[in-house]
Design a protein around this motif. Sequence first.
Motif, PDB file in Angstrom:
ATOM      1  N   GLU A  71       0.829  -1.205   0.000  1.00  0.00           N
ATOM      2  CA  GLU A  71       0.000   0.000   0.000  1.00  0.00           C
ATOM      3  C   GLU A  71       0.865   1.258   0.000  1.00  0.00           C
ATOM      4  O   GLU A  71       0.526   2.259  -0.641  1.00  0.00           O
ATOM      5  CB  GLU A  71      -0.923  -0.015   1.219  1.00  0.00           C
ATOM      6  CG  GLU A  71      -1.975  -1.123   1.154  1.00  0.00           C
ATOM      7  CD  GLU A  71      -2.820  -1.191   2.414  1.00  0.00           C
ATOM      8  OE1 GLU A  71      -2.360  -0.668   3.458  1.00  0.00           O
ATOM      9  OE2 GLU A  71      -3.920  -1.759   2.362  1.00  0.00           O
ATOM     10  N   LEU A  72       1.987   1.197   0.702  1.00  0.00           N
ATOM     11  CA  LEU A  72       2.893   2.341   0.726  1.00  0.00           C
ATOM     12  C   LEU A  72       3.512   2.556  -0.654  1.00  0.00           C
ATOM     13  O   LEU A  72       3.691   3.698  -1.101  1.00  0.00           O
ATOM     14  CB  LEU A  72       3.989   2.103   1.769  1.00  0.00           C
ATOM     15  CG  LEU A  72       4.626   3.338   2.418  1.00  0.00           C
ATOM     16  CD1 LEU A  72       3.571   4.193   3.094  1.00  0.00           C
ATOM     17  CD2 LEU A  72       5.683   2.913   3.428  1.00  0.00           C
ATOM     18  N   GLY A  73       3.836   1.459  -1.343  1.00  0.00           N
ATOM     19  CA  GLY A  73       4.364   1.573  -2.697  1.00  0.00           C
ATOM     20  C   GLY A  73       3.357   2.191  -3.647  1.00  0.00           C
ATOM     21  O   GLY A  73       3.706   3.015  -4.509  1.00  0.00           O
ATOM     22  N   ASP A  74       2.098   1.815  -3.495  1.00  0.00           N
ATOM     23  CA  ASP A  74       1.041   2.405  -4.325  1.00  0.00           C
ATOM     24  C   ASP A  74       0.930   3.907  -4.065  1.00  0.00           C
ATOM     25  O   ASP A  74       0.761   4.700  -4.998  1.00  0.00           O
ATOM     26  CB  ASP A  74      -0.285   1.711  -4.012  1.00  0.00           C
ATOM     27  CG  ASP A  74      -1.449   2.312  -4.778  1.00  0.00           C
ATOM     28  OD1 ASP A  74      -1.517   2.116  -6.001  1.00  0.00           O
ATOM     29  OD2 ASP A  74      -2.282   2.999  -4.145  1.00  0.00           O
ATOM     30  N   TYR A 100       3.739   5.733  -5.866  1.00  0.00           N
ATOM     31  CA  TYR A 100       3.429   5.902  -7.287  1.00  0.00           C
ATOM     32  C   TYR A 100       2.494   7.092  -7.506  1.00  0.00           C
ATOM     33  O   TYR A 100       2.703   7.927  -8.392  1.00  0.00           O
ATOM     34  CB  TYR A 100       2.765   4.640  -7.834  1.00  0.00           C
ATOM     35  CG  TYR A 100       3.696   3.489  -8.096  1.00  0.00           C
ATOM     36  CD1 TYR A 100       5.003   3.692  -8.518  1.00  0.00           C
ATOM     37  CD2 TYR A 100       3.261   2.169  -7.934  1.00  0.00           C
ATOM     38  CE1 TYR A 100       5.852   2.629  -8.763  1.00  0.00           C
ATOM     39  CE2 TYR A 100       4.102   1.101  -8.185  1.00  0.00           C
ATOM     40  CZ  TYR A 100       5.398   1.334  -8.598  1.00  0.00           C
ATOM     41  OH  TYR A 100       6.231   0.281  -8.847  1.00  0.00           O
ATOM     42  N   ARG A 101       1.446   7.168  -6.702  1.00  0.00           N
ATOM     43  CA  ARG A 101       0.454   8.238  -6.880  1.00  0.00           C
ATOM     44  C   ARG A 101       1.074   9.615  -6.640  1.00  0.00           C
ATOM     45  O   ARG A 101       0.789  10.569  -7.375  1.00  0.00           O
ATOM     46  CB  ARG A 101      -0.721   8.017  -5.927  1.00  0.00           C
ATOM     47  CG  ARG A 101      -1.549   6.781  -6.229  1.00  0.00           C
ATOM     48  CD  ARG A 101      -2.779   6.745  -5.339  1.00  0.00           C
ATOM     49  NE  ARG A 101      -3.541   5.512  -5.498  1.00  0.00           N
ATOM     50  CZ  ARG A 101      -4.701   5.281  -4.909  1.00  0.00           C
ATOM     51  NH1 ARG A 101      -5.237   6.205  -4.118  1.00  0.00           N
ATOM     52  NH2 ARG A 101      -5.334   4.140  -5.101  1.00  0.00           N
ATOM     53  N   ALA A 102       1.900   9.705  -5.606  1.00  0.00           N
ATOM     54  CA  ALA A 102       2.520  10.994  -5.301  1.00  0.00           C
ATOM     55  C   ALA A 102       3.470  11.415  -6.420  1.00  0.00           C
ATOM     56  O   ALA A 102       3.513  12.593  -6.806  1.00  0.00           O
ATOM     57  CB  ALA A 102       3.263  10.912  -3.969  1.00  0.00           C
ATOM     58  N   GLU A 103       4.240  10.472  -6.960  1.00  0.00           N
ATOM     59  CA  GLU A 103       5.132  10.794  -8.074  1.00  0.00           C
ATOM     60  C   GLU A 103       4.339  11.301  -9.275  1.00  0.00           C
ATOM     61  O   GLU A 103       4.747  12.263  -9.945  1.00  0.00           O
ATOM     62  CB  GLU A 103       5.940   9.555  -8.463  1.00  0.00           C
ATOM     63  CG  GLU A 103       7.008   9.158  -7.456  1.00  0.00           C
ATOM     64  CD  GLU A 103       7.680   7.844  -7.811  1.00  0.00           C
ATOM     65  OE1 GLU A 103       8.709   7.526  -7.197  1.00  0.00           O
ATOM     66  OE2 GLU A 103       7.170   7.128  -8.700  1.00  0.00           O
TER      67      GLU A 103
END
Length: 689
Positions: A53-56, A59-62
Amino acid sequence: MLRALGRASTGPVTVGDDELAALRSMLRRVHAALRDAERLSVADHSARLWLVELGDLEYRAEDVFEELEYECRRAAQLEDLKIDLLRAAGAAPTTGKRKREVAQLFAAAPAARLRRKIDDIWARYGEIASDRKRLRLRPGDGAARRPAAGALVPSSSLPRGEIHGRERDLQRVTDLVYRCKPDGGRNYTVGAIVGMAGVGKTSLAQHVCSEEAVASQFDLNLWAWVSQEFDVVGMTAKIVEAITRARPDCSELSALHGTMVEHLAGKRCLLVLDDVWDDNPIHWDTITAPLSCCAPGSTVVITTRSKMVAKMVTPNVYHLDCLSDEHSWYMCRRRASRGGATIDDELASIGQQIAKKCRALPLAAEAAGTTMNTSVTREHWNNVLESNLWADNDEAKNNVLPALKVSYDHLPAPLKRCFAFCSLFPKSFVFDKDALVQLWTAQGFIKTRGECRPEDVGAGYFYDLVARCFFQLSPSHGIGKGKYVMHDLYQELAQFVSGHECRMIHQLNLTGANKTTRHLSIVHDETNSDKELLLKSFCSHDLRTFLFLARMEQVIRGEMPCRRKIVPCGLVTDFECLRVLDLSNTDIVEVPKSIGSLIHLRYLGLDNTGIQMLPESVGALFHLQTIKLNHCSSLTQLPQGIKLLLNLRCLEIAHSNVQMPSGIRVLTSLQKLPIFKGCSVQGTILQPF
């Protein structure tokens, strides 16, 4: 200072500098947590879910930061191009429809949507952080799980199997042990056996040590298992224990060295250091320093999976390759027939096909034979043959993949991501080094410093994986062609470690993709090739990679693959987070104008397609690094807006009748541009960069 993103019905939507700074700070913390986790073996299910979930969220923040950047650049760089296009449309005998299309180019993104994305990121960040605190296990919640019994630590005294198919290797390594001359000013010889996991390095070293011609040459025959967890003092203590047959009662390096000198002085010794991983020359010199007191003719043999380690310690390197299919079947049959089982001709025919799936790796052949031995019947062996041998049976999962995963666990974090990405490619795929590096770069896996080119850093990553036996030179191509293959079991390992994030699926069989998939490849087969693919119902809206892969038989033969009739519908409009889009070898004849909405796109592959032009909206793809238009015989020109792609590093247009647009010389980041004899840019001969 407030950065206006546009206007909604409720008024301007803005992001303040303080909020931008807070977003960057949050992204740095998330990034640091994920990179720290890459160095750990996380077994806790709740922790693994939290990391996914942290990886997702990362991605969204980038993506949001790139959208903010795009909006700033859009107004500054695209409006002038839009005016030029409108002027050209007004001067030419074009329709009103064309003028309206130009007027709608490069429109600003709805500000409310971007504001909503930012709010969702903050909300999701708070939710993940809160859940992590609530769901974390406490010390009193249960007893620690006892570790499973590990494999036997190799030694020269353990029972040895047959050396079938290795007679030539045995002779050559035997010669290496007692006929090579010392180097580097030492009075002892160092030899290295290097090869991939499970190829039989340790077994071969055991046989060499027990050969009478070898054993008779030495006063002491010593064996020490090094393993992945390397410690200079601990390793020296292991050598002392092998010498004295007793565990040393001291832990100081100087005292351990003294013990080694006391017992080795004037004696001719054979020391095997099995499974060496550490490539620090200072560590190597420290461990081997006491060996200078040995009698001349002493020998050190190491086994390793790393060519870098072997090169560090000695020029006397023996590369151990896989077995032949015939010898692989012999090992399968020997293990399958344990207990006196009879194998008739029909079973043998099935067994030989199973052995081929082992791709001549001894460890795999042993595991397959054990699985076959559970029921020596045609029904069972056919089931083994038709199954995914390395994912569907316990013998393979418990013995083969764990042995390979040790190699993966030892990789630096950037190489882990690069290797996992290779799970998108089918078995026997021929990798082009430069193309793979371009894909890694497009996904942000390549980390550069200073003035280093990403191409050079990425090539370093690739050759590091080659040195660690993850890739081998393609036998179908000559040396120096940059073509490589990956053993089937390493491909299985890549699929295992990538989890749901990467998915390779065969056309019309989308059961492997799900909402957490970020990287997707479709391997084409010709069955039902006219049927349309509906990816949106199977894949996440946040898909970052889409590769359409042709059948490999034609590529290996050097032929251009036939153009496939399937182009996934809605790919451009449904997956706005794409970094990589490759529709090569499809029958696409027109690139939709909506491709300009893929503002994160870095890699666009359209080789061997029937496209006649690229839309001007391509000029909005500021992050684009690679465009491939090879064998596009119908393509005659590139859009004017290509001059705005200042990050473009590779433009391939071989075997295409393209007239270069003016202004392409401003693309100073270009590293690769084919030069055609007589090809001109607005009347000027194009010179090499």
